[in-house]
Design a protein around this motif. Sequence first.
Motif, PDB file in Angstrom:
ATOM      1  N   VAL A   1       0.332  16.076 -16.294  1.00 45.65           N
ATOM      2  CA  VAL A   1      -0.016  14.711 -16.680  1.00 45.65           C
ATOM      3  C   VAL A   1      -1.391  14.309 -16.169  1.00 45.65           C
ATOM      4  N   THR A   2      -1.990  15.101 -15.339  1.00 46.40           N
ATOM      5  CA  THR A   2      -3.278  14.747 -14.753  1.00 46.40           C
ATOM      6  C   THR A   2      -4.402  15.450 -15.497  1.00 46.40           C
ATOM      7  N   PRO A   3      -5.268  14.724 -16.207  1.00 45.45           N
ATOM      8  CA  PRO A   3      -6.400  15.372 -16.892  1.00 45.45           C
ATOM      9  C   PRO A   3      -7.382  15.955 -15.886  1.00 45.45           C
ATOM     10  N   THR A   4      -7.813  17.159 -16.151  1.00 46.63           N
ATOM     11  CA  THR A   4      -8.802  17.828 -15.317  1.00 46.63           C
ATOM     12  C   THR A   4      -9.882  18.416 -16.213  1.00 46.63           C
ATOM     13  N   ARG A   5     -10.829  19.088 -15.590  1.00 49.53           N
ATOM     14  CA  ARG A   5     -11.911  19.697 -16.358  1.00 49.53           C
ATOM     15  C   ARG A   5     -11.378  20.791 -17.273  1.00 49.53           C
ATOM     16  N   THR A   6     -10.351  21.504 -16.835  1.00 55.16           N
ATOM     17  CA  THR A   6      -9.797  22.591 -17.643  1.00 55.16           C
ATOM     18  C   THR A   6      -8.551  22.191 -18.420  1.00 55.16           C
ATOM     19  N   HIS A   7      -8.002  21.032 -18.123  1.00 51.98           N
ATOM     20  CA  HIS A   7      -6.804  20.563 -18.824  1.00 51.98           C
ATOM     21  C   HIS A   7      -7.068  19.152 -19.328  1.00 51.98           C
ATOM     22  N   LYS A   8      -7.208  19.022 -20.649  1.00 51.94           N
ATOM     23  CA  LYS A   8      -7.581  17.737 -21.234  1.00 51.94           C
ATOM     24  C   LYS A   8      -6.400  16.768 -21.316  1.00 51.94           C
ATOM     25  N   ALA A   9      -5.184  17.260 -21.252  1.00 60.68           N
ATOM     26  CA  ALA A   9      -3.989  16.405 -21.290  1.00 60.68           C
ATOM     27  C   ALA A   9      -4.008  15.481 -22.506  1.00 60.68           C
TER      28      ALA A   9
ATOM     29  N   LYS B   1       0.833  -1.204   0.000  1.00 60.96           N
ATOM     30  CA  LYS B   1       0.000   0.000   0.000  1.00 60.96           C
ATOM     31  C   LYS B   1       0.864   1.249   0.000  1.00 60.96           C
ATOM     32  N   ALA B   2       1.928   1.261   0.781  1.00 61.82           N
ATOM     33  CA  ALA B   2       2.814   2.432   0.830  1.00 61.82           C
ATOM     34  C   ALA B   2       3.487   2.663  -0.524  1.00 61.82           C
ATOM     35  N   ALA B   3       3.874   1.574  -1.186  1.00 62.06           N
ATOM     36  CA  ALA B   3       4.510   1.714  -2.499  1.00 62.06           C
ATOM     37  C   ALA B   3       3.524   2.297  -3.517  1.00 62.06           C
ATOM     38  N   ARG B   4       2.277   1.848  -3.455  1.00 62.20           N
ATOM     39  CA  ARG B   4       1.263   2.394  -4.371  1.00 62.20           C
ATOM     40  C   ARG B   4       1.057   3.884  -4.129  1.00 62.20           C
ATOM     41  N   LEU B   5       1.018   4.283  -2.905  1.00 61.83           N
ATOM     42  CA  LEU B   5       0.807   5.693  -2.604  1.00 61.83           C
ATOM     43  C   LEU B   5       2.001   6.535  -3.037  1.00 61.83           C
ATOM     44  N   ARG B   6       3.227   6.002  -2.838  1.00 64.43           N
ATOM     45  CA  ARG B   6       4.416   6.734  -3.276  1.00 64.43           C
ATOM     46  C   ARG B   6       4.421   6.893  -4.798  1.00 64.43           C
ATOM     47  N   SER B   7       4.106   5.816  -5.497  1.00 67.53           N
ATOM     48  CA  SER B   7       4.095   5.886  -6.964  1.00 67.53           C
ATOM     49  C   SER B   7       3.054   6.881  -7.449  1.00 67.53           C
ATOM     50  N   ARG B   8       1.879   6.894  -6.824  1.00 66.45           N
ATOM     51  CA  ARG B   8       0.848   7.836  -7.228  1.00 66.45           C
ATOM     52  C   ARG B   8       1.291   9.271  -6.965  1.00 66.45           C
ATOM     53  N   ALA B   9       2.014   9.495  -5.890  1.00 65.57           N
ATOM     54  CA  ALA B   9       2.508  10.845  -5.582  1.00 65.57           C
ATOM     55  C   ALA B   9       3.543  11.293  -6.606  1.00 65.57           C
ATOM     56  N   VAL B  10       4.406  10.351  -7.066  1.00 67.11           N
ATOM     57  CA  VAL B  10       5.407  10.699  -8.075  1.00 67.11           C
ATOM     58  C   VAL B  10       4.741  11.082  -9.378  1.00 67.11           C
ATOM     59  N   ILE B  11       3.732  10.294  -9.786  1.00 59.90           N
ATOM     60  CA  ILE B  11       3.038  10.591 -11.042  1.00 59.90           C
ATOM     61  C   ILE B  11       2.375  11.954 -10.990  1.00 59.90           C
ATOM     62  N   ARG B  12       1.748  12.267  -9.879  1.00 64.46           N
ATOM     63  CA  ARG B  12       1.014  13.521  -9.759  1.00 64.46           C
ATOM     64  C   ARG B  12       1.917  14.709  -9.439  1.00 64.46           C
ATOM     65  N   ALA B  13       3.235  14.469  -9.386  1.00 62.04           N
ATOM     66  CA  ALA B  13       4.150  15.584  -9.149  1.00 62.04           C
ATOM     67  C   ALA B  13       4.114  16.566 -10.304  1.00 62.04           C
ATOM     68  N   TYR B  14       3.778  16.082 -11.517  1.00 61.30           N
ATOM     69  CA  TYR B  14       3.627  16.957 -12.673  1.00 61.30           C
ATOM     70  C   TYR B  14       2.143  17.186 -12.901  1.00 61.30           C
ATOM     71  N   GLU B  15       1.704  18.399 -12.696  1.00 60.73           N
ATOM     72  CA  GLU B  15       0.287  18.692 -12.851  1.00 60.73           C
ATOM     73  C   GLU B  15      -0.185  18.456 -14.278  1.00 60.73           C
TER      74      GLU B  15
END
Length: 503
Positions: free
Chosen positions: A32-40, A16-30
């Motif tokens: 790469v994350t699709p949002t309502r205003t950013h289609k990515a 579980k800790a490894a999954r959370l760390r990996s998710r935090a690394v991915i989301r370090a770059y805004e």
Amino acid sequence: MTILDDAIGLVSPAWKAARLRSRAVIRAYEAVTPTRTHKARRENRSANQLSQMGAVSLREQARHLDNNHDLVIGVFDKLEERVVGSKGIIVEPQPLLTSGRIAEKLAADIRKKWAEWSVSPEVTGQYTRPVMERLMLRTWLRDGEVFGQLVSGNAAGLEPSAGIPFWIEALEPDFVPMTSDEASGMNQGVFLNDWGRPKKYQVYKSLPVSGRQFDTKEIDAANMLHLKFTRRLHQIRGTSLLSGVLIRLSALKEYEDSELTAARIAAALGMYIKKGDGQSYEDGGTGSEADDRELNIQPGMLYDDLLPGEEIGMIKSDRPNPNLETFRNGQLRAVAAGSRVSFSSASRNYNGTYSAQRQELVESTDGYLILQDAFIAAVTRPVYRAWLKMAIASGQIVLPRGVDMDSLYNAVYAGPVMPWIDPVKEANAWKTQIRGGAATESDWVRASGRNPDDVKRRRKAEIDENHKQGLVFDTDPANDKGGTSAEATKPGEPPPESERRKK
């Protein structure tokens, strides 16, 4: 965290800790994350997949705009002027002797034959070399690529130009089909070896027409020129220079057409007569005297034929749109940024100070030089070398003794250079560079789009003729005494009184 994460944590907290760390690394770059205003939006297809799907459509759209859109026509016209120019790419042969000096006589012979051959270098005999190069450049940038077959030796229906059996068959990209065959190693009409190097090309024998089949031929890569516009590695076929600005250009044309229509409607003067309430006038029906009224407009007119309760109003006109030029210029700046031309060239707007214009010119010139270098590398240099080989083989050019064969194909290729905004300032700058050893006289001549050897030859003939005729002008530095031309010394005469007093 999710329910799945909580469940994994009960079984394996480390997982579980490894999954959370990996998710935090991915989301370090805004980004790469699709949002309502950013289609990515992402592109994971290869360059060849993109070409297979869109290259034909892009070049057809670009051709339509080149036929119908004044701005696109102007962009390509300017690129022709700044990349190839009116005289085409200038080729100055530089063969050397074994002593290291330039073989001047051989270079002169090559220049002479090259100039004669350039009058009719291609198979149709319709274009000179500069015209052919400009057309090939326009095709390259508009369609994304251009081909040219090098035809050497005796060929039916072709007469040698300048006695040299060598021609060029310029081909639009439609001549090379976008078909692939993995079994034969053909990809988009090009046969490749294991390293991705082209071996030969499949080419239609005549321009293909939709719905009809034509015979094809295979041309060895050594006899085929292929100039393509690419933005990615491993791209076999080219894409149009306008691929990134096509939507903007099309939308801008439609917007301008709409504004023009609105202005034409507004230019038709419209007036109305406002009636009073329903009780202030009688309904005379059709054909009544009130329905037949006419209004003749003239300066200082008075109109007193209104009925009780009526008044004249004018339909308001807010066209032409005063913000049209500002909006249009903003769009053209974006178009210029994506097409390697300057805003001034795209819009034909040359307002600004000398420093601002020169800064824009300097920055845009690098873009022109990049295109120029690509054109020379893919077209002019291989054409010149193949032509010289055939000229020697046919006996039109004889090699003298003492020529360094390793330098036989040496040449300087020059196209249009950065133009002068203020000739006086530019000329003084060149003088300073030459006197400081940072440039040569030949560089200066080439900067004006001329051939140094031709200029020096004509200049010497002119000075010799002036001396022969007894004419003295201060344009000859030898006669410039620092004063006016009237004070210059004629050949064989004593110096003027002012010069004797100085001595």
